[in-house]
Design an enzyme around this catalytic site. Structure first.
Site, PDB file in Angstrom:
ATOM      1  N   ASP A 114      39.303  72.159  71.980  1.00  0.00           N
ATOM      2  CA  ASP A 114      39.472  71.592  70.871  1.00  0.00           C
ATOM      3  C   ASP A 114      39.254  72.719  69.859  1.00  0.00           C
ATOM      4  O   ASP A 114      39.307  74.293  70.453  1.00  0.00           O
ATOM      5  CB  ASP A 114      38.356  71.100  70.962  1.00  0.00           C
ATOM      6  CG  ASP A 114      38.849  70.485  69.352  1.00  0.00           C
ATOM      7  OD1 ASP A 114      39.032  69.197  69.254  1.00  0.00           O
ATOM      8  OD2 ASP A 114      38.291  71.419  67.844  1.00  0.00           O
ATOM      9  N   ILE A 115      40.691  72.977  69.633  1.00  0.00           N
ATOM     10  CA  ILE A 115      41.636  74.277  68.182  1.00  0.00           C
ATOM     11  C   ILE A 115      40.849  74.321  67.252  1.00  0.00           C
ATOM     12  O   ILE A 115      40.385  72.709  66.760  1.00  0.00           O
ATOM     13  CB  ILE A 115      42.496  73.493  68.594  1.00  0.00           C
ATOM     14  CG1 ILE A 115      43.597  73.691  69.230  1.00  0.00           C
ATOM     15  CG2 ILE A 115      43.308  74.586  67.251  1.00  0.00           C
ATOM     16  CD1 ILE A 115      45.151  73.058  69.166  1.00  0.00           C
TER      17      ILE A 115
ATOM     18  N   ASN B 299      46.516  71.580  58.703  1.00  0.00           N
ATOM     19  CA  ASN B 299      47.582  70.630  58.680  1.00  0.00           C
ATOM     20  C   ASN B 299      47.408  71.113  57.640  1.00  0.00           C
ATOM     21  O   ASN B 299      48.571  70.904  56.360  1.00  0.00           O
ATOM     22  CB  ASN B 299      46.557  69.462  59.394  1.00  0.00           C
ATOM     23  CG  ASN B 299      47.894  69.173  60.591  1.00  0.00           C
ATOM     24  OD1 ASN B 299      48.566  69.634  60.616  1.00  0.00           O
ATOM     25  ND2 ASN B 299      47.258  68.464  61.687  1.00  0.00           N
TER      26      ASN B 299
ATOM     27  N   HIS C 279      51.811  69.572  58.661  1.00  0.00           N
ATOM     28  CA  HIS C 279      51.835  68.937  59.576  1.00  0.00           C
ATOM     29  C   HIS C 279      52.532  69.620  60.646  1.00  0.00           C
ATOM     30  O   HIS C 279      52.386  69.560  61.729  1.00  0.00           O
ATOM     31  CB  HIS C 279      52.193  67.270  59.303  1.00  0.00           C
ATOM     32  CG  HIS C 279      50.876  66.543  59.254  1.00  0.00           C
ATOM     33  ND1 HIS C 279      49.518  65.903  59.509  1.00  0.00           N
ATOM     34  CD2 HIS C 279      50.387  66.519  57.942  1.00  0.00           C
ATOM     35  CE1 HIS C 279      48.976  66.317  58.712  1.00  0.00           C
ATOM     36  NE2 HIS C 279      49.524  65.693  57.851  1.00  0.00           N
TER      37      HIS C 279
ATOM     38  N   ASP D 124      52.074  70.620  64.471  1.00  0.00           N
ATOM     39  CA  ASP D 124      52.443  69.991  65.457  1.00  0.00           C
ATOM     40  C   ASP D 124      53.102  71.217  66.496  1.00  0.00           C
ATOM     41  O   ASP D 124      53.143  71.736  67.962  1.00  0.00           O
ATOM     42  CB  ASP D 124      53.903  69.452  65.464  1.00  0.00           C
ATOM     43  CG  ASP D 124      52.808  68.388  64.620  1.00  0.00           C
ATOM     44  OD1 ASP D 124      52.267  67.886  64.799  1.00  0.00           O
ATOM     45  OD2 ASP D 124      53.937  67.199  63.956  1.00  0.00           O
TER      46      ASP D 124
ATOM     47  N   ASP E 276      50.135  74.501  88.939  1.00  0.00           N
ATOM     48  CA  ASP E 276      50.346  73.212  88.935  1.00  0.00           C
ATOM     49  C   ASP E 276      49.617  72.703  89.124  1.00  0.00           C
ATOM     50  O   ASP E 276      49.746  71.127  89.180  1.00  0.00           O
ATOM     51  CB  ASP E 276      52.067  73.754  89.972  1.00  0.00           C
ATOM     52  CG  ASP E 276      52.995  74.506  89.401  1.00  0.00           C
ATOM     53  OD1 ASP E 276      53.423  74.066  87.879  1.00  0.00           O
ATOM     54  OD2 ASP E 276      54.434  74.673  90.149  1.00  0.00           O
TER      55      ASP E 276
ATOM     56  N   GLU F  37      44.180  67.348  68.362  1.00  0.00           N
ATOM     57  CA  GLU F  37      43.622  68.932  68.909  1.00  0.00           C
ATOM     58  C   GLU F  37      43.206  68.858  70.614  1.00  0.00           C
ATOM     59  O   GLU F  37      42.655  70.337  70.633  1.00  0.00           O
ATOM     60  CB  GLU F  37      43.544  69.833  67.781  1.00  0.00           C
ATOM     61  CG  GLU F  37      42.031  69.393  67.128  1.00  0.00           C
ATOM     62  CD  GLU F  37      41.483  68.364  66.095  1.00  0.00           C
ATOM     63  OE1 GLU F  37      40.463  68.380  65.775  1.00  0.00           O
ATOM     64  OE2 GLU F  37      42.758  67.153  66.134  1.00  0.00           O
TER      65      GLU F  37
ATOM     66  N   LYS G 293      41.562  72.499  89.860  1.00  0.00           N
ATOM     67  CA  LYS G 293      41.567  72.361  90.737  1.00  0.00           C
ATOM     68  C   LYS G 293      40.300  73.867  91.616  1.00  0.00           C
ATOM     69  O   LYS G 293      40.814  74.594  91.738  1.00  0.00           O
ATOM     70  CB  LYS G 293      42.941  72.480  91.707  1.00  0.00           C
ATOM     71  CG  LYS G 293      42.184  71.730  93.396  1.00  0.00           C
ATOM     72  CD  LYS G 293      44.192  71.112  93.154  1.00  0.00           C
ATOM     73  CE  LYS G 293      43.371  70.521  95.405  1.00  0.00           C
ATOM     74  NZ  LYS G 293      45.102  69.941  95.495  1.00  0.00           N
TER      75      LYS G 293
ATOM     76  N   ARG H 160      32.419  80.640  90.201  1.00  0.00           N
ATOM     77  CA  ARG H 160      33.214  81.626  88.724  1.00  0.00           C
ATOM     78  C   ARG H 160      34.753  81.836  89.045  1.00  0.00           C
ATOM     79  O   ARG H 160      35.037  82.446  87.289  1.00  0.00           O
ATOM     80  CB  ARG H 160      32.933  83.571  89.892  1.00  0.00           C
ATOM     81  CG  ARG H 160      33.025  84.476  89.199  1.00  0.00           C
ATOM     82  CD  ARG H 160      32.278  85.469  90.258  1.00  0.00           C
ATOM     83  NE  ARG H 160      31.131  85.236  90.926  1.00  0.00           N
ATOM     84  CZ  ARG H 160      31.175  86.432  92.090  1.00  0.00           C
ATOM     85  NH1 ARG H 160      31.587  87.177  92.328  1.00  0.00           N
ATOM     86  NH2 ARG H 160      29.219  86.213  92.125  1.00  0.00           N
TER      87      ARG H 160
END
Length: 629
Positions: free
Chosen positions: A255-256, A263, A268, A272, A288, A298, A305, A314
């Site tokens: 989360d930012i 904002n 805004h 963005d 990928d 946000e 994976k 780790r």
């Protein structure tokens, strides 16, 4: 047939299909235009004469004195005019009313033919598009109208200047409503269907040719990809939730920090751009096979994976730390950001993907409560602590499960109540949670604004239902610089404003002192009284004292509850009381928990106080029974 001929015939077929499609689109789109034009003319013809007759009635009965003054203060004239205008009301013309612009530029009701009660001088708040039309009516002295189109009805609103002595005194507003003109729609529909049938067969060939490509490639991509950031969206999460092998992934929530403030401060568009930049950064620094999902405004969900030989997690922690460092290095027009990360390394123990994400989410907001700009790892004890997640807070706020409890501020000599402080609560799992349990996790997000708005609306409702009630509302500096919050407060009636005090919560997140001071001055000019909250425990005490026009100062409870036992706090409080007298502020003591504290406060000549000794915060129904009945 050779290859060249096949290509040529294929090209001819494509050209023919495209030409047929163009003809079809042209004819198909022409019908609604014709339908709308016919409807427009019929409506115009059937309304223009009525509007002219209404305006003629007003002009015929125009008083010699000022029109607005006469309507406002001459009941006989007002009744006569209302009766004459009411004659024009029909099933199609359901609303006729007059408004005028007062000396402050606000619009107010002058007369409403459909209202049983007297609406004179009540505030009329036009929509944005209406405001532009009203300004043109006043400046150009000519009528305007606006057409509204809904599923089964057509509406037209007229804005007609009421002119007296070549000056626009008021505006007549008349709302017409028409059932959809079935005859026109039937004719146009027949033509449309004929065109559709004749050309549709040809278009079907082209449609079949592109259908599978469009369905299997473009639509799937659009459904799963967030249009702003280019990463996956929640739709994709729903699609993989039951098929993803949790043994092969680690759930990470990112989360930012303080994104709402970005904002609010920079706009805004900048927000963005930062979201797009962070998404690009994540894609650049992940593989990928890792899955990136924009989980909220946000907030990003990352499913890392695992490697085949990864047993101690780790590598996953190294990736999380790498992402955190890259975000710290990120810049957009000299704006730097940080992020908070919650990571669930034991996804294989979860009941499902959503459960694994919930645990990462709980950990994320533990990171935010711990100061942000950090990584926290999920532990099984986290859920036992009763933490509420952002998703749960969001659900509560969306369901408007926000209430306020009230605690009296009492005259320490007489025991009479000065006002009741409004203290927000949210309903969660059968309990009412105080702000300390959830406020930190929504600060800097759009939920904080929604929460503040609900609190204000709840208090305004209680004031309307309980005329004896006098309250204070707690607002943070970010609330005072929010124009929407400011507009709500400034739009209240004077008698309501006199019953509200605004408590300025003292926090560190003040980014624009100039705007804060200016907006508080606007509120005090409107009649609001300002209370400085938690004085003596914050970071910007003396800025508030010197720059904010406050009537009351609340001495922080951490100071008050120690004064009977600690001479340093006693002396500090004594000096604060004398200082308040010197600068013409009224002190209020918080955390009055027992008689010993009360006696000490009386000795120090502090006039007001609040705390459990007088009353715990209670729902409005209990307050009414205890104080008003």
């Amino acid at each position: 047939m050779n290859i060249t001929s096949k290509k040529r015939n294929f090209i001819y077929l494509i050209v023919f299909l495209v030409a047929a499609f163009i003809v079809y689109v042209y004819m198909y789109t022409l019908i609604p235009v014709l339908e709308e034009e016919v409807e427009r003319k019929i409506i115009s013809i059937s309304t223009t004469n009525t509007i002219e007759a209404i305006n003629h009635t007003i002009q015929k009965n125009m008083p010699e004195r000022d029109f607005v003054v006469t309507v406002l203060y001459n009941p006989d004239y007002r009744k006569k005019l209302k009766d004459q205008l009411s004659v024009f009301l029909t099933d199609r013309l359901q609303f006729i009313f007059l408004i005028f612009k007062d000396e402050t530029g606000r619009y107010r009701y002058l007369l409403d033919t459909t209202a049983e009660e007297d609406v004179r001088n009540l505030l009329f708040i036009p929509l944005k598009e209406e405001r532009d039309i009203l300004e043109r009516v006043y400046s150009q002295k000519i009528p305007y109208f606006m057409i509204h189109r809904e599923i089964d009805t057509l509406g037209i609103t007229y804005y007609v200047p009421v002119i007296q002595n070549d000056s626009v005194k008021a505006v007549l507003i008349a709302d017409f409503s028409f059932s959809a003109l079935k005859e026109i729609k039937s004719i146009m529909s027949t033509i449309q269907n004929a065109i559709l049938f004749s050309i549709g067969v040809i278009i079907a060939i082209l449609a079949v040719a592109v259908y599978y490509f469009f369905k299997n490639v473009i639509l799937r991509q659009r459904a799963y990809i967030d249009s702003l950031t280019g990463v996956y969206n929640r739709n994709y999460l729903e699609d993989i939730r039951d098929v993803l092998d949790l043994n092969r992934y680690v759930a990470l929530m990112l989360d930012i920090d303080y994104f709402k403030q970005i904002n609010d401060t920079y706009g805004h568009q900048v927000g963005d751009e930062i979201l797009k930049g962070v998404a690009k950064l994540l894609k650049k620094n992940l593989r990928d096979e890792d899955i990136i999902i924009r989980y909220g405004g946000e907030e990003f969900l990352i499913l890392l994976k695992k490697g085949r030989d990864e047993k101690d997690n780790r590598w996953s922690l190294q990736v999380a730390q790498k992402l955190l460092n890259k975000i710290r290095e990120f810049r957009h027009k000299d704006i730097s950001i940080t992020a908070s990360i919650g990571i669930n390394l034991d996804t294989h123990k979860a009941r499902g993907l959503l459960d694994a994400i919930k645990k990462a989410d709980i950990t994320l907001y533990r990171a935010k409560r711990a100061g942000r700009n950090r990584i926290e790892i999920y532990e099984e004890t986290d859920e036992k602590k009763g933490d509420i997640t952002l998703a749960e807070v969001k659900e509560v706020i969306e369901k408007q499960q926000v209430v306020c409890f009230y605690q009296p501020v009492v005259d320490l000599e007489t025991g009479s109540v000065l006002y009741f402080e409004s203290l927000a609560r949210i309903e969660h799992e059968g309990h009412y949670l105080p702000p300390g349990a959830f406020l930190d996790i929504i600060k800097g997000t759009f939920l904080y604004f929604k929460f503040t708005k609900l609190v204000i609306e709840y208090n305004l409702k209680q004031l309307a239902e309980n005329p004896q009630l006098m309250i204070s509302m707690n607002l943070s500096p970010s609330d005072f610089v929010n124009e929407t919050i400011l507009d709500i407060l400034l739009s209240q009636k004077e008698e309501t404003i006199k019953r509200i005090k605004l408590e300025v919560l003292e926090t560190e997140d003040v980014h624009n002192y100039t705007v804060l001071k200016k907006n508080i001055e606007r509120l005090t000019s409107a009649g609001y009284e300002i209370v400085l909250d938690d004085f003596g425990a914050g970071y910007v005490d003396f800025y508030y004292l010197t720059e904010i026009n406050a009537k009351y100062i609340k001495i922080d409870g951490s100071v008050i509850k120690s004064i009977p036992f600690n001479q340093q706090y006693y002396k500090l409080t004594k000096h604060l009381v004398n200082f308040c007298k010197d600068i013409n502020k009224i002190p209020i003591a918080e955390f009055v928990e027992d008689k010993k504290i009360l006696d000490t406060l009386r000795q120090l000549k502090i006039p007001y106080g609040q705390g459990y000794y007088f009353s715990k915060p209670k729902p409005i129904e209990e307050i009414k029974k205890e104080f008003f009945l």
